[in-house]
Design an enzyme around this catalytic site. Structure first.
Site, PDB file in Angstrom:
ATOM      1  CG  HIS A 225      59.450  -3.871 -14.230  1.00  0.00           C
ATOM      2  ND1 HIS A 225      58.337  -3.205 -13.771  1.00  0.00           N
ATOM      3  CD2 HIS A 225      59.863  -3.186 -15.325  1.00  0.00           C
ATOM      4  CE1 HIS A 225      58.094  -2.149 -14.551  1.00  0.00           C
ATOM      5  NE2 HIS A 225      59.001  -2.124 -15.503  1.00  0.00           N
TER       6      HIS A 225
ATOM      7  CE1 TYR B  24      53.938   5.445 -18.565  1.00  0.00           C
ATOM      8  CE2 TYR B  24      53.351   3.147 -18.912  1.00  0.00           C
ATOM      9  CZ  TYR B  24      54.014   4.121 -18.187  1.00  0.00           C
ATOM     10  OH  TYR B  24      54.736   3.774 -17.073  1.00  0.00           O
TER      11      TYR B  24
ATOM     12  CD  GLU C 290      54.682   0.624 -15.393  1.00  0.00           C
ATOM     13  OE1 GLU C 290      54.936   1.226 -16.461  1.00  0.00           O
ATOM     14  OE2 GLU C 290      55.226  -0.439 -15.059  1.00  0.00           O
TER      15      GLU C 290
ATOM     16  NE  ARG D 254      53.664  -2.775 -10.662  1.00  0.00           N
ATOM     17  CZ  ARG D 254      54.005  -2.637 -11.939  1.00  0.00           C
ATOM     18  NH1 ARG D 254      53.922  -1.453 -12.534  1.00  0.00           N
ATOM     19  NH2 ARG D 254      54.399  -3.666 -12.639  1.00  0.00           N
TER      20      ARG D 254
ATOM     21  CG  ASN E 148      51.643  -1.252 -16.589  1.00  0.00           C
ATOM     22  OD1 ASN E 148      51.050  -1.278 -15.513  1.00  0.00           O
ATOM     23  ND2 ASN E 148      52.829  -1.821 -16.757  1.00  0.00           N
TER      24      ASN E 148
ATOM     25  CD1 TRP F  58      57.224   5.573 -15.385  1.00  0.00           C
ATOM     26  CD2 TRP F  58      57.031   3.745 -14.115  1.00  0.00           C
ATOM     27  NE1 TRP F  58      58.449   4.949 -15.361  1.00  0.00           N
ATOM     28  CE2 TRP F  58      58.358   3.832 -14.595  1.00  0.00           C
ATOM     29  CE3 TRP F  58      56.674   2.667 -13.269  1.00  0.00           C
ATOM     30  CZ2 TRP F  58      59.330   2.885 -14.279  1.00  0.00           C
ATOM     31  CZ3 TRP F  58      57.639   1.723 -12.973  1.00  0.00           C
ATOM     32  CH2 TRP F  58      58.952   1.841 -13.481  1.00  0.00           C
TER      33      TRP F  58
ATOM     34  CG  ASN G 285      55.838  -4.301 -15.856  1.00  0.00           C
ATOM     35  OD1 ASN G 285      54.773  -3.794 -15.474  1.00  0.00           O
ATOM     36  ND2 ASN G 285      56.642  -3.705 -16.722  1.00  0.00           N
ATOM     37  CD  GLU G 286      54.749  -2.351 -19.529  1.00  0.00           C
ATOM     38  OE1 GLU G 286      55.818  -2.278 -20.156  1.00  0.00           O
ATOM     39  OE2 GLU G 286      54.100  -1.341 -19.211  1.00  0.00           O
TER      40      GLU G 286
ATOM     41  CD  GLN H 286      62.394   1.336 -15.373  1.00  0.00           C
ATOM     42  OE1 GLN H 286      61.429   0.701 -14.984  1.00  0.00           O
ATOM     43  NE2 GLN H 286      62.267   2.366 -16.202  1.00  0.00           N
TER      44      GLN H 286
ATOM     45  CD  GLU I 169      61.494   5.205 -19.593  1.00  0.00           C
ATOM     46  OE1 GLU I 169      61.278   5.072 -18.381  1.00  0.00           O
ATOM     47  OE2 GLU I 169      60.806   4.646 -20.459  1.00  0.00           O
ATOM     48  CD1 TRP I 170      62.303   0.773 -19.452  1.00  0.00           C
ATOM     49  CD2 TRP I 170      63.911  -0.634 -18.802  1.00  0.00           C
ATOM     50  NE1 TRP I 170      61.863   0.121 -18.317  1.00  0.00           N
ATOM     51  CE2 TRP I 170      62.824  -0.744 -17.910  1.00  0.00           C
ATOM     52  CE3 TRP I 170      65.041  -1.441 -18.562  1.00  0.00           C
ATOM     53  CZ2 TRP I 170      62.829  -1.614 -16.814  1.00  0.00           C
ATOM     54  CZ3 TRP I 170      65.043  -2.303 -17.473  1.00  0.00           C
ATOM     55  CH2 TRP I 170      63.954  -2.392 -16.624  1.00  0.00           C
TER      56      TRP I 170
HETATM   57  C1  GBH Z   1      56.487   1.069 -19.143  1.00  0.00           C
HETATM   58  O1  GBH Z   1      56.096   0.462 -20.360  1.00  0.00           O
HETATM   59  C2  GBH Z   1      57.491   0.233 -18.376  1.00  0.00           C
HETATM   60  O2  GBH Z   1      56.829  -0.754 -17.606  1.00  0.00           O
HETATM   61  C3  GBH Z   1      58.360   1.075 -17.463  1.00  0.00           C
HETATM   62  O3  GBH Z   1      59.410   0.307 -16.957  1.00  0.00           O
HETATM   63  C4  GBH Z   1      58.854   2.292 -18.201  1.00  0.00           C
HETATM   64  O4  GBH Z   1      59.723   3.065 -17.428  1.00  0.00           O
HETATM   65  C5  GBH Z   1      57.643   3.088 -18.626  1.00  0.00           C
HETATM   66  O5  GBH Z   1      56.913   2.319 -19.506  1.00  0.00           O
HETATM   67  C6  GBH Z   1      57.950   4.379 -19.357  1.00  0.00           C
HETATM   68  O6  GBH Z   1      58.502   4.131 -20.618  1.00  0.00           O
HETATM   69  O7  GBH Z   1      60.020   2.652 -28.493  1.00  0.00           O
HETATM   70  O8  GBH Z   1      58.419   3.352 -30.154  1.00  0.00           O
HETATM   71  O9  GBH Z   1      58.848   0.999 -29.815  1.00  0.00           O
HETATM   72  C7  GBH Z   1      55.153   1.195 -21.110  1.00  0.00           C
HETATM   73  C8  GBH Z   1      54.729   0.500 -22.382  1.00  0.00           C
HETATM   74  C9  GBH Z   1      55.321  -0.174 -24.540  1.00  0.00           C
HETATM   75  C10 GBH Z   1      55.708   2.057 -23.924  1.00  0.00           C
HETATM   76  C11 GBH Z   1      56.324  -0.062 -25.649  1.00  0.00           C
HETATM   77  C12 GBH Z   1      56.737   2.214 -25.027  1.00  0.00           C
HETATM   78  C13 GBH Z   1      57.571   1.299 -27.088  1.00  0.00           C
HETATM   79  C14 GBH Z   1      57.457   2.381 -28.067  1.00  0.00           C
HETATM   80  N1  GBH Z   1      55.675   0.700 -23.452  1.00  0.00           N
HETATM   81  N2  GBH Z   1      56.456   1.311 -26.125  1.00  0.00           N
HETATM   82  S1  GBH Z   1      58.770   2.322 -29.219  1.00  0.00           S
END
Ligand code: GBH
Length: 509
Positions: free
Chosen positions: A156, A345, A411, A111, A343, A455, A200-201, A53, A462-463
């Site tokens: 990651h 959110y 996170e 981290r 982690n 985070w 990670n995750e 990232q 952002e992926w």
């Molecule tokens: C983190 O995952 C990652 O570790 C990090 O790299 C990333 O930058 C950060 O989130 C912020 O996004 O698209 O509707 O299917 C967090 C856990 C689990 C959150 C999957 C988003 C997908 C929702 N993630 N979820 S969807």
């Protein structure tokens, strides 16, 4: 002190019922008496990033490609506007700028993750990229010299492409290959790194990468590959933990865990047994999937196994053919986490799934649907309903379910989309609120929280959302070659929070 719910009321867009926010008791009672807030003196105040990232330098100095390089280059239509992490924050060149940001925040911990294919271009230790080794040695040395302790994630999301070509996480051999990469890292950096995250995750790699196909490697094999991938990731983690335990723990004295992402979940209707059962399944298929093997039984949660078996029978699969069993001949999973790495959110309220009994897939196995409560603001990316007190509830659940482990929140953050807003007052309010919730978890619930990693340090790639979603405490101007970093207001406020609480001593917890 900012009144964050009012600020959210003004600034958020999306699925928010504005009338409800102002009436919501959840948001009205967020602020405690600030003077009661105390943290242990050795509490870790951190921020997090990951290699793909932020680093860029995707093909320089002998780095091998990873599955995210491939995914962005070949499957580019799956990423926002065909963007990639080819350059991103260019931290490979600009590490010293990152260090400046870290120092400006006054972090005690940082981290980061290592790019496996930067260190080992083919994924195996036969060929070490000395320049990659030198890069991470400099990062780690600079951190230590600045009194910032590194927490290092080995993986990651960025598997070396060379290993993907041999089957990737679906292949059983990957566990031993990951273990030898982990040993290489412990050997190279473990004299200075005392906090390790193996993976990670794994949920995200399994589900988004191999069920939905929206993350690299873009595999779409619903109801099959995700379980196999999760299984092999756990096997790899366990081997790496045992390697550390046997070969390095005595001389290096560090701790090793695996970072688990989970929403907080509660029944849509607390009085409904169906919603309550669905909530149990919701948590079992996210948190439980990876935490039960490590902390409770050495195996998957019973309810996860039985739900999958029910669907398997309907669809004519043999017992154990989709959710594998752990072999007794392999290192045991139970006890292979020295702390709980969480982690967090967002939160959901849960009811039974509306999905498709006859369909093969994780959703149908799980049979649980999470909904966003209308009173929860959704401020940036659509999945991220902002629910600070969900963290406190999840921490209490972790304490009660997993025998009171030490917990690092590895996170947590708040996103921004649309025009850049350097005066990100909502995010400031969010950080104040979440830190109050952690203080309450410590003080009122007795949860052994050891640290918090925001985070993210920087706006970054952002992926699948590319650069359209910003999580940084520092803004990065991706339109300029120097990639200048500038503190958001939230960065300055987080620095203020850290300096305030670092100087206090916690009493009576
Ligand atoms: C983190 O995952 C990652 O570790 C990090 O790299 C990333 O930058 C950060 O989130 C912020 O996004 O698209 O509707 O299917 C967090 C856990 C689990 C959150 C999957 C988003 C997908 C929702 N993630 N979820 S969807």
């Amino acid at each position: 002190m900012l009144s964050s719910f009012a600020l959210l009321h003004v600034a958020c867009r999306g699925q928010i019922d504005y009338a409800n926010i102002t009436n919501s008791p959840e948001w009205n009672c967020i602020h405690t008496n600030d003077s009661e807030t105390m943290f242990p003196t050795n509490f870790a105040w951190g921020a997090a990033t990951s290699a793909y990232q932020i680093e860029g330098g995707w093909n320089v100095d002998d780095k091998g490609p990873s599955i995210w390089d491939t995914f962005c280059h070949e499957g580019g239509r799956l990423v926002f506007e065909g963007q990639s992490g080819d350059v991103t924050c260019n931290s490979y060149e600009l590490w010293e700028e990152d260090l400046r940001c870290i120092r400006q925040l006054g972090l005690t911990h940082y981290r980061l993750s290592l790019s496996w294919s930067r260190l080992l271009p083919e994924g195996i230790t036969r060929h070490v990229n000395q320049k990659g080794l030198r890069y991470y040695n400099k990062v780690i040395n600079d951190l230590v010299a600045s009194d910032v302790l590194p927490m290092v994630t080995l993986y990651h999301f960025d598997l070396p492409q060379a290993l993907q070509d041999q089957g990737g996480w679906k292949s059983p051999e990957i566990a031993a290959i990951f273990d030898s990469y982990a040993r290489f890292c412990f050997e190279s950096f473990g004299d200075r790194v005392k906090l390790w995250i193996t993976l990670n995750e794994p949920y995200v790699c399994a589900k988004l990468g191999h069920e939905d196909g929206i993350f690299a490697p873009g595999v779409k094999e619903p109801g099959m590959a995700a379980y196999l991938v999760g299984h092999n990731m756990l096997r790899g983690h366990a081997r790496a933990w045992h390697s550390y335990n046997v070969l390095y723990r005595a001389k290096q004295g560090g701790s090793v865990s695996l970072a688990i992402n989970s929403d907080w979940a509660e029944p849509l209707d607390p009085a409904s047994p169906d919603d309550t059962a669905a909530t149990e399944r919701y948590l079992a298929f996210t948190l439980g999937w990876f935490a039960w093997p490590l902390f409770v039984t050495g195996d998957y949660p019973e309810v996860m196994r039985s739900s999958i078996e029910v669907r398997s029978k309907e669809l004519g699969y043999q017992e154990g053919s989709r959710l594998p069993r752990f072999s007794k001949d392999e290192p045991s999973l139970l006890g292979t986490a020295d702390f709980f790495a969480l982690n967090y959110y967002t939160s959901r309220r849960v009811k039974p799934g509306e999905c498709c009994p006859g369909v093969l897939g994780l959703k149908s196995d799980q049979d649980a649907e999470g909904v966003v409560d209308p009173s929860w603001p959704v401020c940036g990316v659509s999945w991220l309903a902002v629910v600070p007190d969900g963290l406190r509830k999840l921490l209490k659940y972790i304490k009660d379910t997993f025998n009171n482990p030490a917990v690092y929140i590895t996170e947590n953050g708040f996103s921004q989309v649309g025009p850049v807003d350097m005066e990100d007052v909502q995010r400031c309010g969010f950080y104040h609120d979440i830190i109050q919730e952690i203080a309450r978890a410590l003080r009122e619930d007795g949860v052994d929280v050891r640290g918090y990693f925001a985070w993210s340090l920087l706006d970054n790639f952002e992926w699948a959302d590319g650069f359209s979603v910003r999580f940084g405490l520092f803004h990065v101007d991706f339109s300029r070659p120097e990639r200048p970093r500038t503190a958001y207001r939230s960065g300055r406020e987080y620095a203020g929070i850290i300096s305030k609480y670092r100087s206090q001593t916690m009493v009576n917890i």
